[in-house]
Write a protein that holds these residues in place. Structure first.
Motif, mmCIF file in Angstrom:
data_model
loop_
_atom_site.group_PDB
_atom_site.id
_atom_site.type_symbol
_atom_site.label_atom_id
_atom_site.label_comp_id
_atom_site.label_asym_id
_atom_site.label_seq_id
_atom_site.Cartn_x
_atom_site.Cartn_y
_atom_site.Cartn_z
ATOM 1 N N TYR A 1 -3.677 -7.196 -1.023
ATOM 2 C CA TYR A 1 -2.939 -8.431 -0.786
ATOM 3 C C TYR A 1 -3.510 -9.554 -1.635
ATOM 4 O O TYR A 1 -4.673 -9.525 -2.060
ATOM 5 C CB TYR A 1 -2.954 -8.822 0.698
ATOM 6 N N LYS B 1 0.849 -1.182 0.000
ATOM 7 C CA LYS B 1 0.000 0.000 0.000
ATOM 8 C C LYS B 1 0.892 1.241 0.000
ATOM 9 O O LYS B 1 1.833 1.340 0.787
ATOM 10 C CB LYS B 1 -0.921 0.046 1.228
ATOM 11 N N GLU C 1 -4.069 -5.188 9.086
ATOM 12 C CA GLU C 1 -5.184 -4.466 8.472
ATOM 13 C C GLU C 1 -5.938 -3.598 9.474
ATOM 14 O O GLU C 1 -6.575 -2.609 9.085
ATOM 15 C CB GLU C 1 -6.152 -5.447 7.820
ATOM 16 N N PHE D 1 -3.179 1.007 7.333
ATOM 17 C CA PHE D 1 -3.203 -0.124 6.426
ATOM 18 C C PHE D 1 -4.604 -0.664 6.146
ATOM 19 O O PHE D 1 -4.753 -1.813 5.724
ATOM 20 C CB PHE D 1 -2.294 -1.242 6.953
ATOM 21 N N ASP D 2 -5.633 0.161 6.353
ATOM 22 C CA ASP D 2 -6.938 -0.246 5.852
ATOM 23 C C ASP D 2 -6.888 -0.201 4.321
ATOM 24 O O ASP D 2 -6.102 0.538 3.739
ATOM 25 C CB ASP D 2 -8.039 0.685 6.383
ATOM 26 N N ASN D 3 -7.665 -1.002 3.669
ATOM 27 C CA ASN D 3 -7.645 -1.118 2.197
ATOM 28 C C ASN D 3 -6.276 -1.538 1.663
ATOM 29 O O ASN D 3 -5.890 -1.176 0.551
ATOM 30 C CB ASN D 3 -8.073 0.202 1.535
ATOM 31 N N LEU D 4 -5.552 -2.301 2.475
ATOM 32 C CA LEU D 4 -4.282 -2.868 2.050
ATOM 33 C C LEU D 4 -4.539 -3.839 0.896
ATOM 34 O O LEU D 4 -5.473 -4.632 0.938
ATOM 35 C CB LEU D 4 -3.657 -3.623 3.233
#
Length: 270
Positions: A72, A11, A62, A67-70
């Motif tokens: 993967y 991200k 997460e 790191f939300d909307n990471l």
């Protein structure tokens, strides 16, 4: 036999207090192996472990506000794909060595795997943003190989080869999408108008595209002990030379070649 779960992630997000973040990630991932790179521009890496341990770590990562909307992608490995865990602080999570930081608000238009074949047909040119040794194992039919050894050489390729396409639709792809994020940011900042990138990269395409409908040819190099992946993200057939670290296809191997021996590419360097 244990089955290991592998998470490739990234991200672009402004980060500060990197030493504290490094320590926190070290604590979260202590039961895992792999490499995570963190910089003021974001996070990038691949980590692996037993499924329940990896799921727990990913949930904790997460849950961190940055790191939300990471992004993967999960895959599997029958053997431990990394020897140890490394959490490293870097100047860039994808090294481009530009004199001024790029604005990562400028990015190509994401194209999901289901729409990628159509985009390949509509593009004026298709660019494989990866390095030459990765391209050798596989690519999309008709894609241009920039023939780079390092991603930091990509801007030179843009300047010498892509200027005629500044006003035309360009499609780009890489392993997981992160190099396209930075490549498209560079190109848009330098006057290119219409750039499309494969969302989630080759890994997403191989995970979600049936082999009989696929435009992918060969295998996808990955930076771990599996060496390459094929459709369905199944382990491929490539080997890695212990001498020059070149990924090797079946046709690169002599009949008497065995893992651990030097390959034909080593002899070219002598």
């Amino acid at each position: 036999m244990h089955m290991f779960k592998v998470a490739t992630l990234y991200k672009f997000v402004p980060l500060d207090n990197l030493i504290a973040l490094q320590q926190k990630l070290q604590s979260i991932c202590q039961a895992l192996t792999g490499t995570l790179l963190i910089a003021s521009e974001g996070i990038n890496g691949t980590i692996a472990g037993l499924p329940d341990l990896l799921d727990k770590a990913m949930a904790e990562i997460e849950a961190m506000p940055s790191f939300d909307n990471l992004w993967y992608q999960y895959s599997q490995a029958t053997h431990k794909p990394f020897g140890r865990l490394k959490i490293r602080i870097k100047k860039e999570i994808i090294t481009m060595h530009q004199p001024k930081p790029l604005s990562m608000s400028l990015r190509g238009r994401h194209v999901v795997a289901a729409d990628w074949n159509n985009r390949l047909d509509q593009a004026a040119v298709v660019i494989d943003v990866r390095n030459n040794y990765e391209y050798r194992l596989g690519s999309f039919k008709g894609a241009i190989n920039p023939e780079t050894t390092y991603f930091s050489q990509f801007p030179s390729f843009v300047e010498t080869h892509l200027k005629p396409y500044k006003d035309q639709p360009i499609a780009m792809f890489c392993t997981g999408g992160i190099r396209c994020e930075k490549a498209s940011a560079y190109m848009l900042a330098n006057g290119f108008k219409e750039i499309y990138q494969l969302s989630g990269g080759i890994l997403q395409y191989l995970a979600h595209t049936a082999e009989d409908a696929s435009r992918w040819q060969g295998e996808c190099f990955v930076f771990d002990e599996r060496i390459s992946l094929g459709h369905g993200l199944k382990k491929g057939s490539a080997l890695l030379c212990y001498g020059c670290r070149m990924p090797l296809k079946k046709e690169d191997l002599d009949d008497d070649y065995k893992p651990g021996l030097r390959c034909k590419f080593c002899s070219k360097d002598k």
